[in-house]
Design a protein around this motif. Structure first.
Motif, PDB file in Angstrom:
ATOM      1  N   ILE A  48      -2.077  -8.559  -0.017  1.00  0.00           N
ATOM      2  CA  ILE A  48      -0.210  -7.821   0.520  1.00  0.00           C
ATOM      3  C   ILE A  48       0.162  -7.526  -1.810  1.00  0.00           C
ATOM      4  O   ILE A  48       0.702  -6.887  -1.363  1.00  0.00           O
ATOM      5  N   GLY A  49      -0.544  -7.689  -2.440  1.00  0.00           N
ATOM      6  CA  GLY A  49      -0.780  -7.780  -3.690  1.00  0.00           C
ATOM      7  C   GLY A  49      -1.232  -6.089  -4.222  1.00  0.00           C
ATOM      8  O   GLY A  49      -1.177  -5.619  -5.449  1.00  0.00           O
ATOM      9  N   MET A  50      -1.621  -5.854  -2.921  1.00  0.00           N
ATOM     10  CA  MET A  50      -2.202  -4.369  -3.330  1.00  0.00           C
ATOM     11  C   MET A  50      -3.159  -4.222  -3.918  1.00  0.00           C
ATOM     12  O   MET A  50      -4.460  -3.541  -4.666  1.00  0.00           O
ATOM     13  N   ILE A  65       4.550  -1.515   1.338  1.00  0.00           N
ATOM     14  CA  ILE A  65       5.201  -2.509   0.794  1.00  0.00           C
ATOM     15  C   ILE A  65       6.196  -1.508  -0.209  1.00  0.00           C
ATOM     16  O   ILE A  65       6.069  -0.496  -0.397  1.00  0.00           O
ATOM     17  N   ALA A  66       7.575  -2.069  -0.640  1.00  0.00           N
ATOM     18  CA  ALA A  66       8.578  -2.178  -0.908  1.00  0.00           C
ATOM     19  C   ALA A  66       8.743  -0.009  -0.134  1.00  0.00           C
ATOM     20  O   ALA A  66       9.242   1.640  -0.705  1.00  0.00           O
ATOM     21  N   ARG A  67       8.761  -0.577   0.894  1.00  0.00           N
ATOM     22  CA  ARG A  67       9.177   0.629   2.553  1.00  0.00           C
ATOM     23  C   ARG A  67       7.605   1.968   1.820  1.00  0.00           C
ATOM     24  O   ARG A  67       8.190   3.056   2.691  1.00  0.00           O
ATOM     25  N   LEU A  68       7.406   2.053   0.625  1.00  0.00           N
ATOM     26  CA  LEU A  68       5.900   2.524   0.964  1.00  0.00           C
ATOM     27  C   LEU A  68       4.782   2.543   1.750  1.00  0.00           C
ATOM     28  O   LEU A  68       4.422   0.841   1.544  1.00  0.00           O
ATOM     29  N   LEU A  69       3.785   2.996   2.448  1.00  0.00           N
ATOM     30  CA  LEU A  69       2.837   3.366   3.235  1.00  0.00           C
ATOM     31  C   LEU A  69       1.849   2.458   2.039  1.00  0.00           C
ATOM     32  O   LEU A  69       1.337   3.685   1.775  1.00  0.00           O
ATOM     33  N   VAL A  70       1.384   2.166   2.129  1.00  0.00           N
ATOM     34  CA  VAL A  70       0.210   1.511   0.977  1.00  0.00           C
ATOM     35  C   VAL A  70      -1.406   2.454   1.484  1.00  0.00           C
ATOM     36  O   VAL A  70      -2.064   3.028   0.473  1.00  0.00           O
ATOM     37  N   LEU A  93       2.591   1.069  -8.962  1.00  0.00           N
ATOM     38  CA  LEU A  93       3.730   0.190  -7.862  1.00  0.00           C
ATOM     39  C   LEU A  93       2.904  -1.465  -7.842  1.00  0.00           C
ATOM     40  O   LEU A  93       4.375  -1.647  -8.319  1.00  0.00           O
ATOM     41  N   ARG A  94       1.709  -1.814  -8.154  1.00  0.00           N
ATOM     42  CA  ARG A  94       1.759  -3.092  -9.074  1.00  0.00           C
ATOM     43  C   ARG A  94       2.173  -3.545  -9.940  1.00  0.00           C
ATOM     44  O   ARG A  94       2.503  -4.338  -9.879  1.00  0.00           O
ATOM     45  N   SER A  95       1.658  -2.763 -11.234  1.00  0.00           N
ATOM     46  CA  SER A  95       2.040  -2.978 -11.990  1.00  0.00           C
ATOM     47  C   SER A  95       3.943  -3.098 -12.615  1.00  0.00           C
ATOM     48  O   SER A  95       4.668  -3.636 -12.729  1.00  0.00           O
ATOM     49  N   GLU A  96       4.296  -2.179 -11.757  1.00  0.00           N
ATOM     50  CA  GLU A  96       6.048  -2.059 -11.437  1.00  0.00           C
ATOM     51  C   GLU A  96       6.733  -3.173 -10.883  1.00  0.00           C
ATOM     52  O   GLU A  96       7.726  -3.505 -11.313  1.00  0.00           O
TER      53      GLU A  96
END
Ligand SMILES: Nc1ncnc2c1ncn2[C@@H]1O[C@H](COP(=O)(O)OP(=O)(O)OP(=O)(O)O)[C@@H](O)[C@H]1O
Length: 256
Positions: free
Chosen positions: A68-70, A81-86, A97-100
């Motif tokens: 979940i935390g990538m 996550i946030a509508r983006l396919l990881v 994205l993780r740091s943001e």
């Protein structure tokens, strides 16, 4: 808007989905030595929700949180996550994205030993790039405020070597919130805290839910958190029980 218009508008829209896992499997290692940590996980977490993942030692909680935390990738299945396919993102895009948008509380705290408690909390903001004088002052104040709310006003200048487990855990919690993240992923965040500190932490989490719409996914074996979360899910041998329809849903309780 008057009351009639309000009524015509109907109920408020549901919070947007922030985390969507479908058919997720995780296998650590290869061949006979490999361990199947997660089986066919479906899980959706909305913005502003607080979900507790419960389960015994080795049930797969950390594996699930890392996905979940990538911090880790699924062996199979889709993670949005946030509508983006990881799985379609590059390592760099995932890290950005993780740091943001994500704050982490690691089971082992992961504090930097050569930095004070205050500097450790400040670090995620400093890593975002050079801050001008006003932004730095605001960041320092924010870090100090978080530490104070967690009962650490007098430990701000202490290095991790001088902090006990409860204090270290609270510094790690303050650090996870300093960027006002959209999502906090916390691995057993209250395992070393007494009842008073658990209350401080859960109050602070609720404040961030309310003020910033932060979503929380917590792994826990700590019954003291259960009355404060919106949903509790049980993980057993890598399988999530009660999702999504049978899951215990609670209305959001804000205590700020
Ligand atoms: N990197 C890894 N390599 C091999 N096996 C692993 C790895 N990480 C986890 N596992 C195994 O996967 C299973 C799930 O582990 P995980 O750490 O996700 O569970 P957990 O519920 O978080 O446990 P704990 O409460 O002890 O932290 C366990 O059998 C564990 O030994």
């Amino acid at each position: 808007m008057d009351m009639m218009q309000n009524l015509k508008a109907g109920p408020p829209p549901a919070a947007p989905e922030l985390v969507q896992l479908a058919g997720v499997h995780k296998r650590h290692g290869q061949g006979l030595a490999g361990v199947q940590a997660l089986h066919d996980i479906d899980l959706t977490v909305a913005q502003g929700e607080m979900v507790a993942i419960c389960g015994p030692c080795g049930s797969g909680k950390t594996s699930l949180l890392n996905i979940i935390g990538m911090l880790d990738t699924a062996s199979e299945g889709s993670v949005i996550i946030a509508r983006l396919l990881v799985s379609k993102m590059s390592d760099q895009a995932r890290a950005d994205l993780r740091s943001e948008m994500i704050g982490f509380v690691f089971q082992s705290y992961s504090l930097i030993p050569v930095m004070t408690a205050h500097e450790n909390v400040l670090l995620p903001l400093m890593l975002r790039g050079r801050l001008d004088e006003a932004a730095l002052e605001e960041a320092e104040q924010r870090a100090a405020d978080l530490l104070s709310r967690l009962g650490l006003a007098t430990q701000m200048r202490h290095y991790p070597g001088r902090l006990d487990a409860s204090q270290s855990q609270r510094v790690a919690i303050a650090r996870s919130l300093v960027t006002h993240p959209r999502l906090v992923v916390a691995d057993e965040p209250t395992s070393r805290l007494d009842n008073g500190c658990v209350r401080l932490v859960m109050d602070l989490f609720a404040r961030h839910q309310y003020e910033h719409g932060t979503a929380f996914v917590l792994s826990t074996r700590d019954q003291r958190q259960f009355s404060r979360v919106t949903r509790t899910l049980q993980l057993t041998e890598g399988r999530l029980a009660g999702t999504p329809l049978e899951a215990r849903r609670r209305p959001l309780r804000v205590q700020v």
